[in-house]
Write a protein that holds these residues in place. Sequence first.
Motif, PDB file in Angstrom:
ATOM      1  N   ASP A 153      12.724  12.231  27.452  1.00 27.52           N
ATOM      2  CA  ASP A 153      12.001  12.717  25.840  1.00 27.52           C
ATOM      3  C   ASP A 153      12.772  13.712  25.279  1.00 27.52           C
ATOM      4  O   ASP A 153      12.216  14.970  25.159  1.00 27.52           O
ATOM      5  N   ASP A 155      12.481  14.105  22.182  1.00 27.34           N
ATOM      6  CA  ASP A 155      11.873  14.896  21.120  1.00 27.34           C
ATOM      7  C   ASP A 155      10.887  15.598  21.703  1.00 27.34           C
ATOM      8  O   ASP A 155      10.239  16.434  20.465  1.00 27.34           O
ATOM      9  N   ASN A 157       8.080  15.522  22.749  1.00 30.03           N
ATOM     10  CA  ASN A 157       6.830  15.181  22.320  1.00 30.03           C
ATOM     11  C   ASN A 157       5.444  14.691  23.443  1.00 30.03           C
ATOM     12  O   ASN A 157       4.065  14.699  23.134  1.00 30.03           O
ATOM     13  N   TYR A 159       5.975  12.255  24.511  1.00 28.81           N
ATOM     14  CA  TYR A 159       5.472  10.020  24.984  1.00 28.81           C
ATOM     15  C   TYR A 159       6.872  10.290  24.757  1.00 28.81           C
ATOM     16  O   TYR A 159       8.022  10.173  24.625  1.00 28.81           O
TER      17      TYR A 159
HETATM   18 CA   LIG Z   1       9.369  11.508  22.799  1.00 28.77          CA
END
Ligand SMILES: [Ca+2]
Length: 164
Positions: A153, A155, A157, A159
Amino acid sequence: MRTRHVLALVAAAGSIAALSAAPAQAAEYTSALKLKGVQYDAPGSDSNSCSTGNTKDEYLTIKNYSASATVNLKGYVVKDAVGNSFTFTASHSLQPGDYVKLRGGKGTDSDAKNVVYRQNCNFIWNNDKDTIYLYKPSGSRADVHGYTKSGSDPDRNGYITFHS
Ligand SMILES: [Ca+2]
Ligand SMILES: [Ca+2]
């Protein structure tokens, strides 16, 4: 010559590492339904209160990648790394390209809104790392993906996309 031999060994070691990592990270099966992605870390501070918590914001998206086959979710099972599981007990048709979000918490399932609730306010997908299994009604594996927050992941975030 010596340099070339060293490079060849490094390349071979890299290939072996890639092969051994493949089954847990991105095993591919000839299944219409696959794990599209997961919001494994629900936004905000985790609370498993059914009334005020954010378990509904933790979800797994399962998509029908077949070009022609409609698939009924009934009897499909998802599991995590330690064996927590959810079984789709109601009929819910996924047409080609259609998807469903399996959300935590309690709610009303809706084919039109592409949502099924686990009817359980506890979280299932660990925020640090986990493995998500999808099984067909026959018991054969449809898909599996492991993840780590640090490695899967970028970034951060919460997700991760497994299949576009
Ligand atoms: Ca992500
Ligand atoms: Ca989680």
